[in-house]
Design a protein around this motif. Structure first.
Motif, PDB file in Angstrom:
ATOM      1  N   SER A  93     -21.702  20.403 -14.255  1.00  0.00           N
ATOM      2  CA  SER A  93     -22.267  19.357 -13.403  1.00  0.00           C
ATOM      3  C   SER A  93     -23.527  18.771 -14.023  1.00  0.00           C
ATOM      4  CB  SER A  93     -22.594  19.918 -12.013  1.00  0.00           C
ATOM      5  OG  SER A  93     -21.435  20.390 -11.390  1.00  0.00           O
ATOM      6  N   GLN A 114     -19.340  16.967  -6.857  1.00  0.00           N
ATOM      7  CA  GLN A 114     -18.503  18.110  -6.518  1.00  0.00           C
ATOM      8  C   GLN A 114     -18.060  18.108  -5.050  1.00  0.00           C
ATOM      9  OE1 GLN A 114     -20.258  21.295  -8.617  1.00  0.00           O
ATOM     10  NE2 GLN A 114     -18.579  22.691  -8.317  1.00  0.00           N
ATOM     11  N   ASP A 160     -16.236  15.411 -10.701  1.00  0.00           N
ATOM     12  CA  ASP A 160     -16.690  16.794 -10.744  1.00  0.00           C
ATOM     13  C   ASP A 160     -15.864  17.655  -9.783  1.00  0.00           C
ATOM     14  OD1 ASP A 160     -18.020  19.154 -11.047  1.00  0.00           O
ATOM     15  OD2 ASP A 160     -20.028  18.318 -10.736  1.00  0.00           O
TER      16      ASP A 160
HETATM   17 MG    MG Z   1     -20.673  22.118 -10.886  1.00  0.00          MG
END
Ligand code: MG
Ligand code: ATP
Lengths: 250, 251
Positions: B58, B86, B162
């Motif tokens: 990330s 995410q 993500d």
């Molecule tokens: Mg991550």
């Protein structure tokens, strides 16, 4: 979220309250307690009906001051909360002071306010603001603060400016919090008005209470307490209604 | 044989690079999170970043989008990036359509036109009929798709995703994977895709970067050289297992 929920949740508290009132009535009647010691529920209702005009007149004065103070508190809370959210320095300086300021007993400074500002509506409103401003402001600041950092990143990555981030993210996020602050403030506001009136003034339910108490007309005093309770419940109900409108997505 | 094959990369065309990271390093509070990360994406490619939790995946995307600053190295980006984080990060107080159109609203576009554009794409993500619902009423997969469409609307042709399917059950996941490939084709997207899931990376990607655990370094760059024309056929290809094994041994 008190007094919200489904209708089923109303039943139990109302039944319990009804029982308590019934016992109170029985005790007073059976023990033959005089009104100047403890009026019964029926005495209270009777007093409310016979002195309704007078109570209503005082109630209007109290409500006027309360609502004015409440509105001012909301406005002030928004201004300060936004300032604290926008400028770290403001928050670092003021937040702790605000918390500590709540430990000052309001009742002790009301006489001072009356000395400074007279018996008019102004000291009353100041007391209300002193008490109501805090829960609203703190609920807002915390609401702005608790926005998930990932959402802030999202807003940065779609290039939102400060105002947009505030308007589309922080403000709606704080709305849930705000209403719990408003509910606390709404109950404080009548209390604060009455504290102010109790210590001096020419009208308002606080004044009415002092007078009836001094005349040992406890039934009338209880009648005014009943009115305050009913109004407070109505206010909370109203705020809940508005809250579920505003936060309808919940 | 699975190592990057220049010939294969050549197939994606001598196409221009749209993202290049060169020797990126990053520390958080003194502890090293990324070391010497170099990677690139060409136009139209589907590239996966595969690595264990905490390897800095990330963080790499945050550096690409400018949300974090790299300590060392250079970042070059050629195009407008859409970043799907995410979590789905839909605003629970806005309807699906308003969520999707949010990036356009923030750009000050005409509200009606933005809604019309969002409306026109809603079929693509299978959310027809849910436009005016709130995210709280939708399943995880639907929220991910709404979030995807919001990202798509905000971006040019580059999308950083993500772990978009991290929270989904395997059935939903595989239909979402197919869907993503279709969308990529339909819009000619360049995709950088983060995942924990080795199989997912192989099934979807043209190339896979494998990251080591913290501090994240690029352990290996692999070209997926089978099922190139039809990625769906990869699922039943024996090479899939071999490649999975190979990557597993790296991790
Ligand atoms: Mg991550
Ligand atoms: N803003 C930050 N401040 C301090 N440490 C951070 C920050 N962001 C990430 N980290 C740390 O850097 C490391 C890498 O984080 P990152 O989120 O990039 O990993 P990841 O590979 O995406 O993990 P996951 O697969 O669990 O999502 C982690 O140990 C994390 O705690």
């Amino acid at each position: 979220m008190i007094l919200k929920k489904k209708t089923g949740h109303w039943f139990y508290p109302i039944a319990a309250l009804f029982l308590a009132v019934l016992m109170w009535q029985l005790v007073v009647t059976l023990a033959d307690i005089p009104i100047y010691i403890l009026p019964s529920p029926l005495d209270t209702v009777k007093a409310l009906l016979t002195d309704f005009g007078m109570i209503a007149r005082h109630l209007i004065a109290t409500l006027y001051a309360s609502l004015l103070g409440f509105t001012l508190s909301v406005a002030l809370a928004f201004i300060l909360a936004i300032a604290m959210d926008s400028f770290g320095v403001v928050k670092k300086s003021l937040y702790p002071i605000l918390i500590v300021s709540q430990t000052v007993p309001t009742i002790a400074i009301t006489p001072l306010l009356i000395i400074w500002f007279g018996f008019g509506v102004l000291p009353k409103i100041l007391i209300i603001v002193l008490m109501c401003f805090f829960p609203i402001c703190i609920s807002l600041v915390d609401g702005f603060d608790k926005v998930d950092g990932d959402y802030l990143r999202l807003f940065r990555s779609i290039k939102a400016n400060r105002w947009q981030t505030f308007y589309h993210l922080k403000l709606p996020h704080a709305m849930v919090n705000l209403f719990s602050g408003l509910k606390i403030a709404a109950t404080y506001m009548l209390m604060a008005a009455i504290i102010g009136e109790w210590q001096g003034g020419t009208d308002g339910l606080g004044v009415y209470m002092v007078r009836t108490k001094n005349a040992y007309a406890l039934d009338k005093m209880f009648a005014s307490i009943l009115v305050i309770v009913l109004i407070s419940v109505a206010l909370i109900y109203l705020i809940n209604k508005v809250a579920s409108r505003v936060n309808h997505w919940k | 044989m699975y190592a990057l094959q220049q010939a294969k990369a050549g197939h994606a065309g001598a196409k221009e690079e749209v993202i290049r990271l060169d020797r990126i390093g990053k520390r958080f509070d003194g502890s090293e999170v990324l070391r010497d990360i170099s990677l690139h994406l060409r136009k139209g490619e589907f590239v996966s970043l595969l690595g264990p939790s905490g390897s800095g995946k990330s963080t790499i995307l945050n550096i690409m989008t400018g949300l974090e600053e790299a300590d060392t190295g250079t970042v070059s980006i050629g195009g407008q990036i859409g970043y799907m984080q995410q979590k789905d990060l839909l605003l629970p107080w806005k309807t699906v359509i308003d969520n999707i159109a949010l990036p356009l609203d923030l750009k000050g576009r005409n509200k009606k036109e933005s809604r019309a554009l969002a409306e026109s794409l809603i079929d693509r993500v299978g959310l027809r009929g849910y436009e005016h619902r709130y995210p709280g009423e939708m399943s995880g997969g639907m929220k991910q798709r709404a979030s995807f469409l919001r990202t798509l609307i905000a971006s040019g042709e580059i999308m950083l995703l993500d772990e978009p399917f991290g929270a989904l059950d395997s059935m939903t996941k595989s239909s979402m994977q197919q869907w993503l490939l279709e969308v990529q084709e339909a819009f000619g997207l360049t995709i950088l895709f983060i995942t924990h899931d080795i199989e997912e990376a192989i099934l979807l990607s043209d190339r896979v970067y494998v990251l080591s655990s913290r501090p994240g370094t690029i352990k290996e760059e692999l070209g997926v050289d089978f099922g190139v024309g039809d990625k769906r056929s990869r699922l039943v290809d024996p090479k899939l297992l071999k490649m999975k094994e190979r990557i597993r041994s790296l991790l």
